[in-house]
Design a protein around this motif. Structure first.
Motif, short mmCIF file in Angstrom:
data_model
loop_
_atom_site.label_atom_id
_atom_site.label_comp_id
_atom_site.label_asym_id
_atom_site.label_seq_id
_atom_site.Cartn_x
_atom_site.Cartn_y
_atom_site.Cartn_z
N VAL A 179 0.86 -1.18 0.00
CA VAL A 179 0.00 0.00 0.00
C VAL A 179 0.89 1.23 0.00
CG1 VAL A 179 -1.81 1.26 1.22
CG2 VAL A 179 -1.80 -1.24 1.25
N SER A 180 0.53 2.23 -0.78
CA SER A 180 1.32 3.46 -0.86
C SER A 180 0.48 4.67 -0.47
CB SER A 180 1.86 3.67 -2.28
OG SER A 180 2.88 2.73 -2.54
N PRO A 207 7.74 0.70 6.24
CA PRO A 207 7.56 1.23 4.89
C PRO A 207 8.86 1.79 4.30
CG PRO A 207 6.03 2.26 6.46
CD PRO A 207 7.07 1.54 7.24
N THR A 208 8.93 1.86 2.98
CA THR A 208 9.99 2.61 2.32
C THR A 208 9.49 4.05 2.11
OG1 THR A 208 9.14 1.97 0.16
CG2 THR A 208 10.88 0.61 1.08
N SER A 225 4.48 -2.88 3.09
CA SER A 225 4.06 -4.23 2.73
C SER A 225 3.45 -4.91 3.95
CB SER A 225 5.28 -5.02 2.24
OG SER A 225 4.97 -6.40 2.22
N GLY A 226 2.36 -5.61 3.77
CA GLY A 226 1.73 -6.29 4.89
C GLY A 226 0.95 -7.51 4.45
N SER A 230 -4.95 -3.61 6.09
CA SER A 230 -4.98 -2.79 7.32
C SER A 230 -3.61 -2.80 7.99
CB SER A 230 -6.06 -3.33 8.27
OG SER A 230 -5.74 -4.66 8.62
N GLU A 231 -2.92 -3.94 7.92
CA GLU A 231 -1.58 -4.01 8.52
C GLU A 231 -0.65 -3.03 7.81
OE1 GLU A 231 0.09 -7.98 8.53
OE2 GLU A 231 2.13 -7.16 8.55
N ALA A 232 -0.72 -3.02 6.47
CA ALA A 232 0.13 -2.10 5.70
C ALA A 232 -0.24 -0.65 5.98
CB ALA A 232 -0.01 -2.40 4.21
N LYS A 233 -1.55 -0.39 6.06
CA LYS A 233 -1.99 0.99 6.29
C LYS A 233 -1.56 1.50 7.66
CE LYS A 233 -5.79 1.63 3.05
NZ LYS A 233 -7.24 1.59 2.79
#
Lengths: 419, 419
Positions: A179-180, A207-208, A225-226, A230-233
């Protein structure tokens, strides 16, 4: 082990240089954000033999081949036919697709020509991506461990299809989700941003955090990345907070379309109206504000006063001020802003006057010298002088664009009470 | 039999979509105009193995391979090294190149780092193209009937090198040259142009006539081949005349940058000044006119009157007119134009009011309904109502852009005395 992709653009107009292949950049960026490595771009013309050879090369070296172009109704649109025959797939006329094409023409009161039926021919086993802006649907095929995705050439048709259909389709094969988000920054340059965030950016793995510069603005893309979205967010919002804590007010928005969009919505939320007095930007500030649908709710009017005479006549800038300090001065900018506010009855008014070039520069006021004024109901007017250098490309465009953005930021800061 | 070329861009930043490969389009256009057929574009990253494989493919299918990028001083700039080893050529340190690089740093008061020496390494037998904007010179090599040309990646370094060195170098191998010109048309669509010119376009072999459409404008590119430039130019001017005879006033210029550029220069030549009153275009007309350097000589001022209140306050449009006919009406457009002319003291004034969307459309005045008014000193004001449909992509942008262009054309026709 992430997959490798190749973007294969089919179109003679690109080869002769009439069209820049922006599709390749757009698709590459989105695939990279999805965790797919783009290793090659290829372009070739509407020539069956060369298309076949390029496809052989692409299938040989890439897991995913994304083609653009050649899905139209005319005789030289042959992407689908060539790929189907290469994969040994028969084509059938898809009832739903044909119905969509027919209604596309009916809605517009146009007659569907016979050659448009061709666009309803689909290789067996294909996944179909609906084209909401045209009649050439996209197609995905799986064959021998390879994925081929065919997209229409016009960016207005390709981009929504990529976002709405292709990216979700590709993500369905991935065991993790990327997610970006984009943090929009104005008022400091890339190098300053990088030095302020150096620890955060160096250590950033997930995150990068990657910086992008465009028209004097810095954008930080945060990609996490997740296992789940929701984990990524969650990872992203933590990093966004760190960035905002460090850069503070230089961050004007997250995932916003533009600084003028943020300004329009801030004015709406505060129920205030704005007016503009433009010299060197020649209408660009009004134009950019009214690019935002709904701007009419906050926009009183704009004065484009390019000449001294117009500044006096339309805004009441005094001739003595112009004589004593010149058109490009904080004094003139102040009077322009005050004039715009009083003539329009707005709550806030912005003014800009400067030397956009290419000519008109002097020793004392070189090209890039810009004064930005702001008048606020009950607070009078003030102005600042800037020098806008470091352009890449068209200097005049750069200075005018950056001047407009600076004016918008000046208004935002005022509305945020940090002026 | 003309030669075939491939443009090979080396750079990871292009593959991940951070940079659009404008070099490929620029080089393609110039090579095509030089009579060289560009059959392929390729992009790959700074990866030795993949670069080698792409080069093998390129040499196999193309007579001329033009590379961009990978000529810098850093460890991952390896284009020159890989091509030299592929062709079995030794590298030597070129004294002149080294001297140029050294002075490049001296002039800027910078210290040349050791890795910059690398840029002075040249494959034996190479032709060197001087880089006037940087330290990475271009290189041409002939080997086994193939030509390879290596150019730097930054457009501001590549483009002058291409114009000053590469094109002349390539022309020295060609027995004929191609010359192109662009005929700019406004007011009729592509299909109408094609039907009016069908005989001319069908029969066109030398010169060829190809239509291009952008933002509601049609451009015809006329390309002629000749033994000499003057021979080609003669063929072009004959065809240009035929086109103008048939399309008449719809042709607004030949090889001109824009319709606003033509308008500015016509106003200058007639020593007249113009003013604008904009509603739906929100400043775009003023902005576009002032995109043209020198516009200050003809531009009085612009009124951006988005609201009815502003139309009344700034332009003196009567409330009864707005009440009786609405803001989007020929009556309002006339009063806006008259107001702009009288308030500014201009010789001519344009006004536009319309429904740009996405919202605001009605049964009676759907999105795309636009009224364009013009006031002329001593002639009063008139206005016309248009419906601008058939957009591709962003409808609001399309309608605003086409409205502005229509306004410019209205003024051009008036100045040409054909209104």
């Amino acid at each position: 082990m992430s997959k490798t992709a190749e973007i294969f653009c089919i179109g003679t107009e690109v080869l002769i240089g009439d069209i820049v292949n922006t599709n390749a950049a757009y698709i590459s960026r989105r695939l990279s954000e999805t965790g797919i490595n783009v290793y090659h771009h290829t372009v070739c013309g509407d020539n069956p033999e060369r298309i076949k050879k390029c496809l052989d090369i692409a299938f040989d070296r890439s897991d995913i081949v994304v083609t653009t172009g050649g899905l139209g109704p005319t005789y030289d649109d042959i992407t689908k036919e060539i790929i189907a025959s290469k994969l040994g797939l028969e084509m059938y006329e898809d009832k739903e697709v044909l119905a969509r094409i027919t209604s596309f023409f009916d809605k517009r009161g146009l007659k569907m020509t016979e050659n448009n039926r061709k666009q309803a021919l689909i290789p067996k086993g294909a996944v179909i991506f609906e084209n909401i802006h045209g009649t050439a649907d996209g197609i995905a095929l799986q064959s021998g461990g390879k994925t081929v995705i065919m997209l229409p050439g016009p960016p207005r048709e390709m981009e929504p299809m990529l976002e709405n259909s292709v990216i979700p389709y590709l993500k369905s094969f991935s065991d993790h989700i990327l997610v970006s988000s984009n943090v929009h920054i104005f008022g400091i340059g890339e190098s300053t941003v990088e030095s302020l965030l150096s620890d955060l950016m160096k250590s950033s793995v997930n995150p990068t955090v990657a910086p992008y510069v465009n028209a004097g603005e810095v954008r930080l893309r945060v990609t996490a990345s997740g296992k789940t979205e929701s984990e990524a967010k969650k990872l992203i919002s933590e990093t966004e907070k760190k960035i905002s804590d460090i850069l503070g007010n230089y961050v004007y928005g997250i995932d916003v379309p533009s600084i003028e969009y943020v300004l329009v919505n801030k004015l709406l939320s505060q129920n205030k109206k704005i007016a503009f007095a433009e010299s060197c930007t020649g209408g660009l500030i009004s134009k950019r504000l009214t690019d935002v649908p709904g701007a009419s709710g906050v926009f009183c009017c704009g004065f484009v006063t390019y000449s001294n005479e117009a500044k006096t006549k339309m805004l009441g800038v005094s001739e003595s001020t112009l004589k004593a300090y010149g058109a490009v001065s904080v004094q003139t900018a102040c009077e322009m802003a005050s004039g715009a506010m009083s003539k329009s009855g707005s709550d806030i008014a912005l003014s800009v006057t400067g030397v956009a070039g290419p000519s008109g520069g002097t020793e004392e006021k070189p090209v890039g010298t810009v004064c930005i004024g702001i008048a606020v109901k009950g607070k009078g007017a003030r102005a600042k002088k800037l020098f806008l250098g470091g352009h890449k490309g068209n200097q005049r465009d750069f200075i005018r664009t950056l001047t407009a953005s600076n004016a918008f930021k000046t208004a935002l800061d005022e509305l945020d009470g940090i002026s």
